[in-house]
Scaffold this active site. Structure first.
Site, PDB file in Angstrom:
ATOM      1  N   TYR A   1       0.781  -1.235   0.000  1.00  0.00           N
ATOM      2  CA  TYR A   1       0.000   0.000   0.000  1.00  0.00           C
ATOM      3  C   TYR A   1       0.816   1.290   0.000  1.00  0.00           C
ATOM      4  O   TYR A   1       0.251   2.361  -0.173  1.00  0.00           O
ATOM      5  CB  TYR A   1      -0.972  -0.023   1.184  1.00  0.00           C
ATOM      6  CG  TYR A   1      -2.019  -1.097   1.015  1.00  0.00           C
ATOM      7  CD1 TYR A   1      -3.111  -0.898   0.175  1.00  0.00           C
ATOM      8  CD2 TYR A   1      -1.886  -2.328   1.646  1.00  0.00           C
ATOM      9  CE1 TYR A   1      -4.057  -1.894  -0.008  1.00  0.00           C
ATOM     10  CE2 TYR A   1      -2.833  -3.331   1.470  1.00  0.00           C
ATOM     11  CZ  TYR A   1      -3.915  -3.112   0.643  1.00  0.00           C
ATOM     12  OH  TYR A   1      -4.846  -4.091   0.456  1.00  0.00           O
TER      13      TYR A   1
ATOM     14  N   PHE B   1     -10.017  -4.192  11.098  1.00  0.00           N
ATOM     15  CA  PHE B   1     -11.158  -4.251  10.174  1.00  0.00           C
ATOM     16  C   PHE B   1     -10.687  -4.619   8.775  1.00  0.00           C
ATOM     17  O   PHE B   1     -11.445  -4.618   7.854  1.00  0.00           O
ATOM     18  CB  PHE B   1     -11.924  -2.920  10.169  1.00  0.00           C
ATOM     19  CG  PHE B   1     -11.081  -1.716   9.821  1.00  0.00           C
ATOM     20  CD1 PHE B   1     -10.867  -1.381   8.489  1.00  0.00           C
ATOM     21  CD2 PHE B   1     -10.503  -0.938  10.802  1.00  0.00           C
ATOM     22  CE1 PHE B   1     -10.093  -0.279   8.158  1.00  0.00           C
ATOM     23  CE2 PHE B   1      -9.750   0.179  10.482  1.00  0.00           C
ATOM     24  CZ  PHE B   1      -9.544   0.500   9.157  1.00  0.00           C
TER      25      PHE B   1
END
Length: 413
Positions: A125, A413
């Site tokens: 990322y 999450f």
């Protein structure tokens, strides 16, 4: 790339079984039946993306609408999740198209100024402008050595084992109070509490059901809570060798925190304590008679990306005054590139375009890493991510960006 981006679309409730199974297939996991059979309450399908090939889903992504605590404030945050690309479609620009679609829409719609995610692989990322802004400590130690210092004040309250209903009733309000002061913490509405307290048998990995503690003061006020599991174990010699895993522990006072840990460190048949999600600088270390008894193996946790540099930097507070021009490098989100004048102090901040000469040149990843106040811009300068133009600018910026409480995110999450 344009055609690919155009073929991405949100999933519908009818798509969900196929979409969710594709998601878990890439992670090589068997999904809980409750997750596949019905759309989870916390899912936001209108913010999902799927890439369909005939009747097959070959890429997925989603966003959760969350509130993120930042230094001195709480801001809207796009929680990036469900990001997968099928092995059959790797290195074809699919992930780049998903990332660009998400960030462009957030910018154009002026939604969340910040995006964040938990990275399954740490090499992915950075090229999209994300950087690790919090770290989980992976704390562990031998119960035999983890003893509280003599004289530690554990207060006059009591610690009780309670059922999940009583625990939830007390923990919701306490969590909402404490999370607003710790950068990196996220809000939890009823949907997210449902998710946090779900206890699927096939997700216990041989441990007990989750157990719950409350710390209550003599006047009945709840000042702390903890959730944990125990996994039984025995040595070849027949000695107990169990492990307690502390999943969450929060309090509003030092005595309550000490009392909860005193309970957890005195469980029968337990020889090892683990607390994977607590920060490496957790105050537990300073409650111990032997600080070396607590081991830490930090791993990146929440990765942060500034969607709009001006809105994100203006949203947080700065413990020391700052008035600098930042020249931001952001090839993936060109609307952020250029010079920004940042002024800030403990009461607020302001960030706007300027044509003044820069004091610092910084890439957007460095800003993401420093945004929650945990990473020093001086450290990032040493790594070549920040260039000082005006003498002393790095020292000033590093001082203003840091925060007294280290950032920490306990919610995956």
């Amino acid at each position: 790339m344009t055609d690919l981006a155009g073929s991405l679309r949100p999933a519908t409730p009818e798509d969900w079984p196929t979409f969710s199974r594709a998601l878990f297939d890439v992670f090589a996991e068997e999904p809980p039946r409750s997750f596949v059979d019905a759309v989870p309450a916390h899912a936001e399908l209108d913010r999902s993306l799927g890439l369909w090939e005939d009747d097959r889903v070959v890429a997925t992504a989603g966003i959760y609408s969350r509130q993120l605590t930042v230094p001195g404030a709480v801001v809207a945050c796009a929680g990036i999740t469900w990001v997968t690309v099928s092995p059959t479609h790797r290195r074809q620009g699919v992930l780049t198209a998903i990332m660009r679609r998400q960030l462009t829409e957030l910018h154009e719609q002026q939604r969340e100024p910040v995006a964040a995610l938990w990275a399954s692989e740490s090499s992915i990322y950075g090229r999209f402008g994300y950087a690790p802004a919090t770290w989980r400590g992976n704390l562990s130690g031998s119960v035999a050595r983890l003893r509280l210092r003599p004289g530690v004040d554990a207060g006059a309250g009591r610690v009780d084992l309670v059922g999940v209903e009583r625990y939830r009733a007390a923990a919701v309000g306490l969590h909402d109070r404490v999370r607003r002061f710790v950068p990196g913490n996220l809000d939890r509405d009823d949907r997210w509490w449902d998710r946090a307290l779900r206890d699927e048998p096939d997700q216990r990995h041989g441990a007990t059901t989750r157990r719950y503690l409350l710390h209550t003061e003599p006047d009945g006020t709840v000042t702390g809570y903890a959730a944990y599991r125990v996994k039984a174990g025995w040595t070849d010699a027949g000695e107990p060798d169990g492990t307690v895993t502390v999943e969450e522990i929060r309090s509003t006072s030092t005595p309550a925190y000490a009392a909860l840990w005193r309970f957890l460190l005195s469980l029968d048949l337990v020889r090892t304590v683990k607390a994977p999600l607590l920060p490496s600088d957790d105050p537990l270390r300073y409650l111990l008679a032997d600080p070396r008894a607590l081991h830490s193996r930090p791993v990146d946790a929440l990765w942060v990306r500034l969607v709009d540099v001006d809105r994100a930097l203006a949203a947080r507070r700065y413990p020391a005054p700052i008035d600098l021009v930042l020249e931001v490098r952001d090839p993936f989100c060109p609307w952020n590139a250029g010079r920004w004048r940042l002024t800030g102090h403990p009461a607020g901040g302001h960030c706007a375009r300027t044509d003044r000469d820069p004091d610092l040149v910084v890439d957007v990843e460095a800003l993401g890493a420093a945004y929650l106040g945990g990473e020093s811009l001086a450290t990032l300068q040493a790594a070549g991510r920040v260039e000082e133009v005006s003498p002393g600018a790095v020292t000033l910026a590093a001082t203003a960006f840091r925060w007294p409480l280290g950032p920490w995110c306990p919610d995956e999450f």
